[in-house]
Design a protein around this motif. Structure first.
Motif, mmCIF file in Angstrom:
data_model
loop_
_atom_site.group_PDB
_atom_site.id
_atom_site.type_symbol
_atom_site.label_atom_id
_atom_site.label_comp_id
_atom_site.label_asym_id
_atom_site.label_seq_id
_atom_site.Cartn_x
_atom_site.Cartn_y
_atom_site.Cartn_z
ATOM 1 N N TRP A 1 0.806 -1.217 0.000
ATOM 2 C CA TRP A 1 0.000 0.000 0.000
ATOM 3 C C TRP A 1 0.839 1.268 0.000
ATOM 4 C CZ3 TRP A 1 -4.761 -1.107 -1.164
ATOM 5 C CH2 TRP A 1 -5.308 -2.322 -0.763
ATOM 6 N N ALA B 1 -4.898 7.679 -4.589
ATOM 7 C CA ALA B 1 -3.592 7.662 -3.931
ATOM 8 C C ALA B 1 -3.243 9.034 -3.379
ATOM 9 C CB ALA B 1 -2.515 7.228 -4.922
ATOM 10 N N TRP C 1 4.276 7.327 -2.156
ATOM 11 C CA TRP C 1 2.965 7.011 -2.730
ATOM 12 C C TRP C 1 2.233 6.135 -1.731
ATOM 13 C CZ3 TRP C 1 1.747 1.832 -4.081
ATOM 14 C CH2 TRP C 1 0.536 1.662 -4.749
ATOM 15 N N ASP D 1 -1.329 4.098 -1.548
ATOM 16 C CA ASP D 1 -2.512 3.642 -2.273
ATOM 17 C C ASP D 1 -3.729 3.832 -1.383
ATOM 18 O OD1 ASP D 1 -4.479 2.230 -3.725
ATOM 19 O OD2 ASP D 1 -2.980 0.832 -4.488
#
Length: 154
Positions: A2, A82, A103, A105
């Motif tokens: 994630w 995101a 990043w 998710d």
């Protein structure tokens, strides 16, 4: 997976690096996917391409701390996708900056996750299981190009 992050030292002070990454119109200079940006105040639309796939995302700046962090949330068709961001840590007595691109998710729950994953596959050609690895690769390219844009070796 994630969350993904990658880091690289850039030969400018954090305030100067922040000015570069916070100007989202320049994202197309270093991102391997972004080819256009349409600004709308704190929001912007990112136009992306990878191979034959072309897609757009709606983005909202959510963290804007000069010299420290810049981040934006990405949605598609109103669904959370995101958070992308840059954390800046002064290095080498303030003349350089450790830039960490990250990043997170946000496609994690229920029917929204399933819809967002199908849209992601259709529009980007990336299966959910490959998303983190693809983003990590893109981050490395982005950071190398960002360093070059800031006067460092590519």
């Amino acid at each position: 997976m994630w969350e993904v992050e990658e880091s690289l030292v850039v030969p400018l002070p954090a305030a100067a690096v922040y000015a570069v990454v916070a100007d989202v119109r320049r994202m197309k200079e270093w991102s391997p996917e972004v080819f256009g940006i349409w600004l709308r105040g704190r929001d912007f639309v990112g136009f992306n391409r990878r191979g034959p796939w072309v897609w757009f995302t709606t983005c909202r700046v959510v963290v804007a701390e000069p010299g420290r962090e810049f981040a934006f949330d990405v949605t598609s068709f109103g669904l959370p996708i995101a958070r992308w961001g840059y954390r800046l840590t002064p290095a080498e007595e303030g003349t350089e900056t450790l830039v960490t691109e990250y990043w997170n998710d946000r496609r994690r729950d229920g029917w929204r996750r399933r819809v967002a994953e199908v849209l992601g596959l259709v529009f980007t050609g990336t299966p959910p299981a490959q998303r983190a690895a693809r983003n990590r690769h893109g981050m490395r390219t982005t950071l190398l190009r960002l360093r070059a844009a800031c006067g460092g070796a590519p």
